[in-house]
Write an enzyme that holds these catalytic residues in place. Structure first.
Site, PDB file in Angstrom:
ATOM      1  N   ARG A   2      45.007  55.436  32.478  1.00  0.00           N
ATOM      2  CA  ARG A   2      44.515  56.441  31.630  1.00  0.00           C
ATOM      3  C   ARG A   2      42.879  56.675  31.509  1.00  0.00           C
ATOM      4  O   ARG A   2      42.413  57.919  31.874  1.00  0.00           O
ATOM      5  CB  ARG A   2      44.897  56.338  30.282  1.00  0.00           C
ATOM      6  CG  ARG A   2      44.656  57.156  29.345  1.00  0.00           C
ATOM      7  CD  ARG A   2      45.170  57.057  27.901  1.00  0.00           C
ATOM      8  NE  ARG A   2      44.825  57.949  26.998  1.00  0.00           N
ATOM      9  CZ  ARG A   2      43.743  57.814  26.001  1.00  0.00           C
ATOM     10  NH1 ARG A   2      43.083  56.730  26.097  1.00  0.00           N
ATOM     11  NH2 ARG A   2      43.572  58.924  24.892  1.00  0.00           N
ATOM     12  N   GLN A  42      38.668  53.735  21.340  1.00  0.00           N
ATOM     13  CA  GLN A  42      37.408  53.874  22.168  1.00  0.00           C
ATOM     14  C   GLN A  42      36.099  53.888  21.173  1.00  0.00           C
ATOM     15  O   GLN A  42      35.971  55.100  20.473  1.00  0.00           O
ATOM     16  CB  GLN A  42      37.331  54.623  23.230  1.00  0.00           C
ATOM     17  CG  GLN A  42      36.437  54.392  24.287  1.00  0.00           C
ATOM     18  CD  GLN A  42      36.834  54.896  25.736  1.00  0.00           C
ATOM     19  OE1 GLN A  42      37.731  55.316  26.022  1.00  0.00           O
ATOM     20  NE2 GLN A  42      35.941  54.758  26.682  1.00  0.00           N
ATOM     21  N   GLN A  72      47.957  64.771  23.851  1.00  0.00           N
ATOM     22  CA  GLN A  72      46.938  64.161  23.103  1.00  0.00           C
ATOM     23  C   GLN A  72      45.577  64.015  23.821  1.00  0.00           C
ATOM     24  O   GLN A  72      44.568  64.294  23.201  1.00  0.00           O
ATOM     25  CB  GLN A  72      47.355  62.717  22.625  1.00  0.00           C
ATOM     26  CG  GLN A  72      46.194  61.756  21.926  1.00  0.00           C
ATOM     27  CD  GLN A  72      46.209  60.484  22.368  1.00  0.00           C
ATOM     28  OE1 GLN A  72      45.554  60.182  23.400  1.00  0.00           O
ATOM     29  NE2 GLN A  72      46.424  59.747  21.497  1.00  0.00           N
ATOM     30  N   SER A 130      43.164  57.970  18.768  1.00  0.00           N
ATOM     31  CA  SER A 130      43.022  58.253  20.197  1.00  0.00           C
ATOM     32  C   SER A 130      43.970  57.147  20.867  1.00  0.00           C
ATOM     33  O   SER A 130      45.024  56.937  21.062  1.00  0.00           O
ATOM     34  CB  SER A 130      41.827  58.431  20.507  1.00  0.00           C
ATOM     35  OG  SER A 130      41.521  58.803  21.900  1.00  0.00           O
ATOM     36  N   LEU A 131      43.044  56.396  21.703  1.00  0.00           N
ATOM     37  CA  LEU A 131      43.682  55.201  22.456  1.00  0.00           C
ATOM     38  C   LEU A 131      44.310  54.240  21.361  1.00  0.00           C
ATOM     39  O   LEU A 131      45.316  53.608  22.043  1.00  0.00           O
ATOM     40  CB  LEU A 131      42.466  54.246  23.026  1.00  0.00           C
ATOM     41  CG  LEU A 131      42.728  52.977  23.519  1.00  0.00           C
ATOM     42  CD1 LEU A 131      43.519  53.023  24.810  1.00  0.00           C
ATOM     43  CD2 LEU A 131      41.465  52.052  23.554  1.00  0.00           C
ATOM     44  N   HIS A 151      39.743  64.657  24.378  1.00  0.00           N
ATOM     45  CA  HIS A 151      40.535  65.557  23.382  1.00  0.00           C
ATOM     46  C   HIS A 151      39.958  66.954  23.221  1.00  0.00           C
ATOM     47  O   HIS A 151      39.871  67.533  22.200  1.00  0.00           O
ATOM     48  CB  HIS A 151      40.392  64.826  21.912  1.00  0.00           C
ATOM     49  CG  HIS A 151      41.053  63.572  21.896  1.00  0.00           C
ATOM     50  ND1 HIS A 151      42.346  63.150  22.312  1.00  0.00           N
ATOM     51  CD2 HIS A 151      40.364  62.459  21.663  1.00  0.00           C
ATOM     52  CE1 HIS A 151      42.471  61.915  22.246  1.00  0.00           C
ATOM     53  NE2 HIS A 151      41.213  61.374  21.807  1.00  0.00           N
TER      54      HIS A 151
END
Length: 308
Positions: free
Chosen positions: A118, A12, A249, A93-94, A200
């Site tokens: 999510r 993202q 995560q 991440s994503l 996070h």
């Protein structure tokens, strides 16, 4: 054919209206994946990605499936045009969800629904405007951690992007306080990130519990290549362990430059960024200038790579 190349999938923040549009001249892979994703979540992602507005594309539950769809559409294009299969991958991440789809751990439609959920889960656990994130440039990890510890609040290192760049996340006022503290001890630059969800960090632990319920309903397969995961910069071939790492995560730091260094340690020196933007390629210059890194964010770059 499997090559000694790693694919990197962006997360993202890499989105933009019209992203990867010129690659449409090389095939319909990206539009087709956007259409399939639109059908899964009941939202016209194709129009949003093509025409905007920015405010809608930047909504977390829209951004996540949009980036996944464009990244996997681009990955599909590389396969169709004859580029070799990578031996490893990592996603920021994503982007880790794009990596697991590319590796065959989860089918595309299931992954689209998963990241859509999510995004909604992440947004729901924090009131809009209460969370914050910022990039800190020019300080060591220890110096940033000391600044976080000096503030009486909730703010943590969310991303270890490179040896001199980290992202902090937490309550908005606490992030502002730590930003001031980092500037006072010599940070070259502080860049606020326009995200209301502090990804996070421990504020998303409840979101992780909800994500765990969604993941428990999905069946993961073994990946066709190694995937270095965010939370520990390690590879696992256990689908159950991979799921649990995805849950953790959400509230754990992204060990990005550690993942890149682990791949380099294992003999990988060529990296291809597969998705919108050039963020990860830019970080590579801060991590190790000796390796080759290419971002497939436009037609010219992709055609050069095919010729090479």
């Amino acid at each position: 054919m499997i090559s000694n190349i790693a694919y990197l999938f962006p997360g993202q923040g890499s989105q933009s209206v019209g992203m990867l549009a010129d690659l449409g001249e090389l095939g319909n892979d990206i539009p087709e994946h956007l259409a399939r994703a639109s059908e899964v979540i009941g939202v016209d992602l194709s129009t949003i990605v093509t025409s905007g507005p920015d405010e809608q594309l930047n909504q977390t539950e829209i951004t996540q499936p949009a980036i996944l769809a464009t990244s996997i559409g681009l990955f599909s294009m590389t396969r169709r045009l004859g580029l070799d299969m990578p031996c490893a991958a990592a996603g920021h991440s994503l982007g880790e969800y794009s990596a697991l789809v590319a590796g065959g751990m989860l089918d595309f439609e299931s992954a689209v629904q998963l990241v859509h959920e999510r995004g909604k889960i992440m947004q729901a656990v924090m009131p809009v405007g209460s969370g914050g994130m910022a990039v800190v440039i020019g300080l060591s990890d220890d110096a940033v951690q000391h600044a976080c510890d000096s503030v009486d609040g909730t703010v943590e290192i969310a991303n270890f992007n490179s040896p001199d760049q980290v992202v902090i996340a937490g309550k908005k006022s606490d992030v502002q306080s730590v930003s001031i503290a980092c500037t006072a001890v010599g940070a070259r630059r502080i860049v606020p990130i326009p995200m209301s969800v502090p990804s996070h960090c421990s504020l998303l632990q409840d979101a992780g519990k909800q994500l765990d319920e969604v993941l428990s309903q999905l069946e993961f397969q073994h990946s066709s290549f190694k995937i270095y995961q965010n939370i520990n910069a390690k590879v696992t071939d256990d689908p159950g362990e991979f799921k649990q790492n995805l849950v953790q995560q959400l509230s754990s730091s992204v060990m990005w430059y550690q993942s890149i260094r682990a791949m380099i340690h294992h003999g990988i020196y060529t990296f291809i960024e597969c998705g919108p933007g050039r963020v990860l390629t830019g970080l590579m210059r801060r991590i190790d200038r000796e390796v080759n890194a290419t971002a497939l964010s436009n037609r010219e770059t992709l055609e050069e790579l095919i010729r090479a």
